[in-house]
Each structure stands twice: as structure tokens, then as C-alpha cells.
Design a protein around this motif. Sequence first.
Motif, PDB file in Angstrom:
ATOM      1  N   PHE A   1       0.649 -10.130  -1.655  1.00 15.79           N
ATOM      2  CA  PHE A   1       0.727 -10.041  -0.200  1.00 15.79           C
ATOM      3  C   PHE A   1       1.215 -11.380   0.358  1.00 15.79           C
ATOM      4  CE2 PHE A   1      -2.012  -6.568  -1.250  1.00 15.79           C
ATOM      5  CZ  PHE A   1      -1.831  -5.628  -0.243  1.00 15.79           C
ATOM      6  N   PRO A   2       1.841 -11.370   1.530  1.00 16.91           N
ATOM      7  CA  PRO A   2       2.281 -12.634   2.137  1.00 16.91           C
ATOM      8  C   PRO A   2       1.104 -13.461   2.630  1.00 16.91           C
ATOM      9  CG  PRO A   2       2.635 -10.815   3.662  1.00 16.91           C
ATOM     10  CD  PRO A   2       2.188 -10.204   2.358  1.00 16.91           C
ATOM     11  N   THR A   3       1.320 -14.768   2.706  1.00 21.36           N
ATOM     12  CA  THR A   3       0.261 -15.671   3.160  1.00 21.36           C
ATOM     13  C   THR A   3       0.389 -16.022   4.635  1.00 21.36           C
ATOM     14  OG1 THR A   3       1.565 -17.616   2.526  1.00 21.36           O
ATOM     15  CG2 THR A   3       0.048 -16.714   0.876  1.00 21.36           C
ATOM     16  N   GLU A   4       1.448 -15.575   5.283  1.00 22.67           N
ATOM     17  CA  GLU A   4       1.714 -16.008   6.653  1.00 22.67           C
ATOM     18  C   GLU A   4       1.212 -15.031   7.710  1.00 22.67           C
ATOM     19  OE1 GLU A   4       5.940 -16.559   6.281  1.00 22.67           O
ATOM     20  OE2 GLU A   4       5.699 -18.714   6.002  1.00 22.67           O
ATOM     21  N   ILE A   5       0.412 -14.078   7.292  1.00 21.60           N
ATOM     22  CA  ILE A   5      -0.211 -13.169   8.241  1.00 21.60           C
ATOM     23  C   ILE A   5      -1.631 -12.906   7.752  1.00 21.60           C
ATOM     24  CG2 ILE A   5       0.677 -11.115   7.050  1.00 21.60           C
ATOM     25  CD1 ILE A   5       0.832  -9.765   9.846  1.00 21.60           C
ATOM     26  N   THR A   6      -2.582 -12.907   8.660  1.00 22.15           N
ATOM     27  CA  THR A   6      -3.984 -12.702   8.279  1.00 22.15           C
ATOM     28  C   THR A   6      -4.308 -11.208   8.247  1.00 22.15           C
ATOM     29  OG1 THR A   6      -4.822 -12.743  10.552  1.00 22.15           O
ATOM     30  CG2 THR A   6      -4.563 -14.873   9.424  1.00 22.15           C
ATOM     31  N   ASP A   7      -5.433 -10.894   7.625  1.00 25.35           N
ATOM     32  CA  ASP A   7      -5.875  -9.503   7.581  1.00 25.35           C
ATOM     33  C   ASP A   7      -6.198  -8.987   8.980  1.00 25.35           C
ATOM     34  OD1 ASP A   7      -5.570  -9.579   4.867  1.00 25.35           O
ATOM     35  OD2 ASP A   7      -7.706  -9.832   4.426  1.00 25.35           O
ATOM     36  N   GLU A   8      -6.588  -9.881   9.858  1.00 24.35           N
ATOM     37  CA  GLU A   8      -6.892  -9.484  11.239  1.00 24.35           C
ATOM     38  C   GLU A   8      -5.616  -9.145  12.006  1.00 24.35           C
ATOM     39  OE1 GLU A   8     -10.092 -11.173   9.342  1.00 24.35           O
ATOM     40  OE2 GLU A   8      -8.198 -12.233   9.766  1.00 24.35           O
ATOM     41  N   GLU A   9      -4.493  -9.710  11.593  1.00 24.89           N
ATOM     42  CA  GLU A   9      -3.222  -9.480  12.284  1.00 24.89           C
ATOM     43  C   GLU A   9      -2.420  -8.331  11.684  1.00 24.89           C
ATOM     44  OE1 GLU A   9      -2.078 -14.060  13.571  1.00 24.89           O
ATOM     45  OE2 GLU A   9      -1.729 -13.389  11.495  1.00 24.89           O
ATOM     46  N   ALA A  10      -2.630  -8.047  10.405  1.00 23.96           N
ATOM     47  CA  ALA A  10      -1.793  -7.088   9.691  1.00 23.96           C
ATOM     48  C   ALA A  10      -2.353  -5.672   9.753  1.00 23.96           C
ATOM     49  CB  ALA A  10      -1.651  -7.513   8.231  1.00 23.96           C
ATOM     50  N   ASP A  11      -1.430  -4.712   9.837  1.00 28.61           N
ATOM     51  CA  ASP A  11      -1.783  -3.301   9.759  1.00 28.61           C
ATOM     52  C   ASP A  11      -1.143  -2.755   8.486  1.00 28.61           C
ATOM     53  OD1 ASP A  11      -2.273  -0.640   9.982  1.00 28.61           O
ATOM     54  OD2 ASP A  11      -1.191  -0.338  11.872  1.00 28.61           O
ATOM     55  N   TYR A  12      -1.966  -2.581   7.445  1.00 28.29           N
ATOM     56  CA  TYR A  12      -1.474  -2.089   6.161  1.00 28.29           C
ATOM     57  C   TYR A  12      -1.642  -0.576   6.014  1.00 28.29           C
ATOM     58  CZ  TYR A  12      -1.486  -7.009   4.728  1.00 28.29           C
ATOM     59  OH  TYR A  12      -1.251  -8.373   4.633  1.00 28.29           O
ATOM     60  N   GLY A  13      -2.196   0.073   7.015  1.00 29.61           N
ATOM     61  CA  GLY A  13      -2.389   1.508   6.937  1.00 29.61           C
ATOM     62  C   GLY A  13      -3.817   1.886   6.582  1.00 29.61           C
ATOM     63  N   GLU A  14      -4.077   3.195   6.595  1.00 23.84           N
ATOM     64  CA  GLU A  14      -5.440   3.696   6.415  1.00 23.84           C
ATOM     65  C   GLU A  14      -6.021   3.359   5.052  1.00 23.84           C
ATOM     66  OE1 GLU A  14      -5.758   7.799   7.325  1.00 23.84           O
ATOM     67  OE2 GLU A  14      -5.075   7.595   9.409  1.00 23.84           O
ATOM     68  N   GLU A  15      -5.198   3.368   3.993  1.00 25.93           N
ATOM     69  CA  GLU A  15      -5.735   3.115   2.658  1.00 25.93           C
ATOM     70  C   GLU A  15      -6.360   1.732   2.550  1.00 25.93           C
ATOM     71  OE1 GLU A  15      -4.442   3.309  -2.078  1.00 25.93           O
ATOM     72  OE2 GLU A  15      -2.933   3.595  -0.514  1.00 25.93           O
ATOM     73  N   SER A  16      -5.842   0.788   3.339  1.00 30.14           N
ATOM     74  CA  SER A  16      -6.363  -0.579   3.269  1.00 30.14           C
ATOM     75  C   SER A  16      -7.781  -0.679   3.791  1.00 30.14           C
ATOM     76  CB  SER A  16      -5.458  -1.521   4.075  1.00 30.14           C
ATOM     77  OG  SER A  16      -5.518  -1.234   5.467  1.00 30.14           O
ATOM     78  N   LEU A  17      -8.226   0.333   4.522  1.00 28.00           N
ATOM     79  CA  LEU A  17      -9.598   0.334   5.020  1.00 28.00           C
ATOM     80  C   LEU A  17     -10.587   0.658   3.908  1.00 28.00           C
ATOM     81  CD1 LEU A  17      -9.001   2.254   8.388  1.00 28.00           C
ATOM     82  CD2 LEU A  17      -9.034  -0.220   8.009  1.00 28.00           C
ATOM     83  N   GLU A  18     -10.082   1.277   2.829  1.00 27.08           N
ATOM     84  CA  GLU A  18     -10.948   1.689   1.730  1.00 27.08           C
ATOM     85  C   GLU A  18     -10.688   0.931   0.439  1.00 27.08           C
ATOM     86  OE1 GLU A  18     -10.291   5.848   1.322  1.00 27.08           O
ATOM     87  OE2 GLU A  18     -11.138   6.362   3.286  1.00 27.08           O
ATOM     88  N   LYS A  19      -9.555   0.260   0.351  1.00 30.34           N
ATOM     89  CA  LYS A  19      -9.187  -0.420  -0.889  1.00 30.34           C
ATOM     90  C   LYS A  19      -8.742  -1.841  -0.571  1.00 30.34           C
ATOM     91  CE  LYS A  19      -7.311   1.987  -4.007  1.00 30.34           C
ATOM     92  NZ  LYS A  19      -6.372   2.903  -4.701  1.00 30.34           N
ATOM     93  N   SER A  20      -9.333  -2.824  -1.250  1.00 29.80           N
ATOM     94  CA  SER A  20      -9.010  -4.225  -0.991  1.00 29.80           C
ATOM     95  C   SER A  20      -7.616  -4.583  -1.499  1.00 29.80           C
ATOM     96  CB  SER A  20     -10.038  -5.138  -1.657  1.00 29.80           C
ATOM     97  OG  SER A  20      -9.892  -5.075  -3.074  1.00 29.80           O
ATOM     98  N   LYS A  21      -7.112  -5.696  -1.029  1.00 28.87           N
ATOM     99  CA  LYS A  21      -5.810  -6.169  -1.490  1.00 28.87           C
ATOM    100  C   LYS A  21      -5.825  -6.463  -2.985  1.00 28.87           C
ATOM    101  CE  LYS A  21      -5.284  -9.546   1.507  1.00 28.87           C
ATOM    102  NZ  LYS A  21      -4.664 -10.635   2.310  1.00 28.87           N
ATOM    103  N   THR A  22      -6.928  -7.048  -3.456  1.00 33.08           N
ATOM    104  CA  THR A  22      -7.001  -7.378  -4.880  1.00 33.08           C
ATOM    105  C   THR A  22      -7.055  -6.113  -5.734  1.00 33.08           C
ATOM    106  OG1 THR A  22      -9.396  -7.662  -4.651  1.00 33.08           O
ATOM    107  CG2 THR A  22      -8.038  -9.649  -4.554  1.00 33.08           C
TER     108      THR A  22
ATOM    109  N   TYR B   1       0.808  -1.214   0.000  1.00 38.48           N
ATOM    110  CA  TYR B   1       0.000   0.000   0.000  1.00 38.48           C
ATOM    111  C   TYR B   1       0.849   1.275   0.000  1.00 38.48           C
ATOM    112  CZ  TYR B   1      -4.436  -2.441   0.829  1.00 38.48           C
ATOM    113  OH  TYR B   1      -5.558  -3.233   0.701  1.00 38.48           O
ATOM    114  N   ARG B   2       2.149   1.169   0.230  1.00 42.59           N
ATOM    115  CA  ARG B   2       3.001   2.348   0.309  1.00 42.59           C
ATOM    116  C   ARG B   2       3.479   2.762  -1.076  1.00 42.59           C
ATOM    117  NH1 ARG B   2       4.911   3.723   5.420  1.00 42.59           N
ATOM    118  NH2 ARG B   2       5.639   5.567   4.285  1.00 42.59           N
ATOM    119  N   ARG B   3       3.094   3.973  -1.492  1.00 47.11           N
ATOM    120  CA  ARG B   3       3.456   4.451  -2.830  1.00 47.11           C
ATOM    121  C   ARG B   3       4.954   4.690  -2.977  1.00 47.11           C
ATOM    122  NH1 ARG B   3      -1.257   3.041  -3.153  1.00 47.11           N
ATOM    123  NH2 ARG B   3      -2.709   3.773  -4.758  1.00 47.11           N
TER     124      ARG B   3
END
Length: 327
Positions: free
Chosen positions: A110-131, A80-82
Motif C-alpha cells: 500500500f502507499p505511504t502517502e495516504i492514511t487509513d483515515e483518508e483512504a477508501d479501500y472498499g467494503e472488504e477493507s472493513l473486514e480484512k487488514s492490509k497485512t 483489495y480489487r480482485r
Amino acid sequence: GIVTYKMEEPMVQELGADVNYIPDLPGLLARLGQEDVYRIARIVAFKDPLLASKRPDLCIQRKDGGVFVDGNGLAWVNPYRREVWDYLMKVAKQAAALGFDEIQFDYIRFPTEITDEEADYGEESLEKSKTDLITEFTAYAYDTLSPLGVKVSADVFGAIIGSEVDAQSVGQIYVDMAKNLDYICPMIYPSHYGDGNFGIEHPDTEPYRTVLAALQGSARELAEAEQEGGDLAVVRPWLQDFTASYLDHYIEYGPEEIQAQIQATYDAGYEEWLLWSAACSYTWDGLEAGATAAAGETSDAGEVPETGEIPAASDPVVPEIPQMGMD
């Protein structure tokens, strides 16, 4: 990661990423061009432990504190970091200027060894999916590099074909990425499929059937998009040139197994392929057999099944395989 020549790029030099393994890269590329060798620059995208170690602020963070590290103890930079995107484009532009024919991005996920519940990808991830994010990066890379006269490709998990679970986990939507690339390279190593996938008891032991089934799945996924019109990437799969001895059920891979995978690729209607060996030790006898297959001879595997006769994959979740050295 490591840049294998002295690149005149400030951030590369600041990181100490340029190691002079190839002292005269322009000369090497010129020689390869004279020999009509197609030149691909592979760039690792988001699994970059060197950048991560020097810039922890760019890393994937854990919600419970600290930087995420995978099973090998390596940190990943945050897709997510530009700033990460900009760094990758600077490196890719340099490679294009040197004369590479193609820029190939690996670990564009994205890595498979951390779940979305465990990871903090930053504010943009709250509005934009990984895909959505990975598709956007793919389009950005293509739009940035294609005008420079190079082809743009990406390596993707073979398991995302026909598997919504894996696609969402790593952020790779096969069709969406294919709309923004010149080549898409699914890693359909038989060893990466779990027992029972495609109705095959132990996929690693049946390389022809496994590769054929995976590529039939590719054709099914892309068929609807092809009917809608527009350009799609050429499918150029990665095939297995190594023995997966870490599996409970495996076979030794030699010329026959390489030939079987190449034949399956042609029988599925595709014309190009890549081989992966982490040790860079390739089975030349298998390549010679592959040339025979390309000439149009039929395989010992018999008639090609119609699309759909081999069952699709049953949502396999592919683990990280540290032995591979590649996504």
C-alpha cells in the motif's frame, strides 16, 4: 505499467500497455538461457499508473472524494480489487510461458502517502487488514504461478524488518510473506534508513554496518518460523548502487561501497543479492570485488558481530523516494 514487448493479452492491448521495446523477447530469452543467465521478469503490482489512468474505478479512492494520487501525481490501483489481481496473474502467466525463470513482484504494498483515515479501500477493507490482504495476494500469486515451473519473489521494504509501524503502514509482514515465496527481497539500501538507526549516526555513510545490521534483523525475524518448520523464502536483499545525494549526510557510492554491502551480505550468512540503480548504470569494479568476497576472503570491516550486538532498527518510517524509480 508498461509491458516491454508485444504481449498477446487482451487487457494489456486494450490498455495500450505493450510497447515493443524488445522486438524479439523469445529470442533474447533463449540466448540468455544459452549463456546460463538467470532470467527474472519484474512486474509492478499496485503502483500502476497506466492501469490506474485507464480504469479509475480500480484506483484507491479518497474518503473526501476523488482518486488518491501520490507526491508524483500518480494514482495507485486498489490492492483489495480482485480484478487487479487477475490482471497481474495474466501478465505473469504470459511471462512464465515465455521462459522466464522467476516472476518478481515489486510495489506489492500500500502507499505511504495516504492514511487509513483518508483512504477508501472498499467494503472488504472493513473486514480484512492490509497485512492480511497482502499476505493473501502473495499466497495467491505463489499458488497460481509455482505450478508453471517459475520461482516467485517479492520486493519488500527493508524497514518492515523489526518495525511494526512500517509493516502495518504498507501491509507487509516479513515472516508471513516469506512463507509464501521462493525469494523475498528486502530493500536494505543504507540511504533508506534514518539517522540513528541500528545505532549508526548516518547509515548511508556506513554501508557495511547498515547492511549487516539489517540482515541480522532478518535472521532474527525468521529464526522462530524456521524452528516451527515449513518452507521459507530465500532471503536475497537489494543493495544500493547509487549515490543518495538528496540526503543531508551521504557519501559517494563506488566500488568500495558496493563491495562493503556484498561482504556484509555474506557475513550475515546470506548467499545471494541484487543491485539497484535507477539509471541501470552499475559499478562493475564493485562486482569484481564482490566475487572475491564470495570466494571467502575476509572483509576489512573486521570480525562479524554476534547477532544482537548491533541494535535493531527503531521503527523508521521510510518515505517515498521518487529518485529511485523502484519501491
